[in-house]
Design a protein around this motif. Sequence first.
Motif, PDB file in Angstrom:
ATOM      1  N   UNK A 105       0.810  -1.219   0.000  1.00 19.35           N
ATOM      2  CA  UNK A 105       0.000   0.000   0.000  1.00 19.35           C
ATOM      3  C   UNK A 105       0.841   1.267   0.000  1.00 19.35           C
ATOM      4  N   UNK A 106       1.969   1.243   0.708  1.00 21.27           N
ATOM      5  CA  UNK A 106       2.785   2.449   0.841  1.00 21.27           C
ATOM      6  C   UNK A 106       4.208   2.270   0.329  1.00 21.27           C
ATOM      7  N   UNK A 107       4.485   1.129  -0.277  1.00 17.59           N
ATOM      8  CA  UNK A 107       5.848   0.868  -0.733  1.00 17.59           C
ATOM      9  C   UNK A 107       5.830  -0.089  -1.921  1.00 17.59           C
ATOM     10  N   UNK A 108       6.960  -0.145  -2.616  1.00 12.22           N
ATOM     11  CA  UNK A 108       7.226  -1.255  -3.533  1.00 12.22           C
ATOM     12  C   UNK A 108       8.516  -1.892  -3.035  1.00 12.22           C
ATOM     13  N   UNK A 109       8.570  -3.207  -3.127  1.00  7.79           N
ATOM     14  CA  UNK A 109       9.735  -3.945  -2.665  1.00  7.79           C
ATOM     15  C   UNK A 109      10.409  -4.580  -3.864  1.00  7.79           C
ATOM     16  N   UNK A 110      11.622  -4.126  -4.156  1.00  6.51           N
ATOM     17  CA  UNK A 110      12.393  -4.685  -5.264  1.00  6.51           C
ATOM     18  C   UNK A 110      12.978  -6.007  -4.768  1.00  6.51           C
ATOM     19  N   UNK A 111      12.521  -7.098  -5.374  1.00 15.87           N
ATOM     20  CA  UNK A 111      12.928  -8.437  -4.931  1.00 15.87           C
ATOM     21  C   UNK A 111      14.220  -8.861  -5.609  1.00 15.87           C
ATOM     22  N   UNK A 112      14.268  -8.752  -6.912  1.00 18.86           N
ATOM     23  CA  UNK A 112      15.458  -9.143  -7.686  1.00 18.86           C
ATOM     24  C   UNK A 112      15.535  -8.309  -8.952  1.00 18.86           C
ATOM     25  N   UNK A 113      16.733  -8.246  -9.513  1.00 21.37           N
ATOM     26  CA  UNK A 113      17.008  -7.631 -10.811  1.00 21.37           C
ATOM     27  C   UNK A 113      17.771  -8.687 -11.599  1.00 21.37           C
TER      28      UNK A 113
END
Length: 123
Positions: free
Chosen positions: A100-108
Amino acid sequence: MATKTHSASGETPQVIAMTRRIVIRPKASVDLDEQFAYIADSNFDAALSFFDATRQTFSQLAQLPGIGSVYNVKNPRLVGLRKWGVRGFEKHLIFYLEGDEYIEIVRLIHSARDISQILAEEE
């Protein structure tokens, strides 16, 4: 998420984008460092462009988290995972989760790698 505001004069409403906080998992940070180093081995300027493009794409995702396509993976810890290519380096894929208040970068991850296997092992 966007919010419409109305002016008292009855003018067209403005749309104000709500930017989410960006959380980068440690493995995603390592991915970025490794891909930067790999590109820098042959072209340092291209590596700098890649780094800048990645950061700009992270910001774009924070503003418009729904633009990435849903990426179905068997790992139950990654339900709702999305993917989006780094602008100008589209074979480099950003995998992220939307809160809701963030995005979480899991992998690139580069598209030539075994993405399914890498994500299956993600914690």
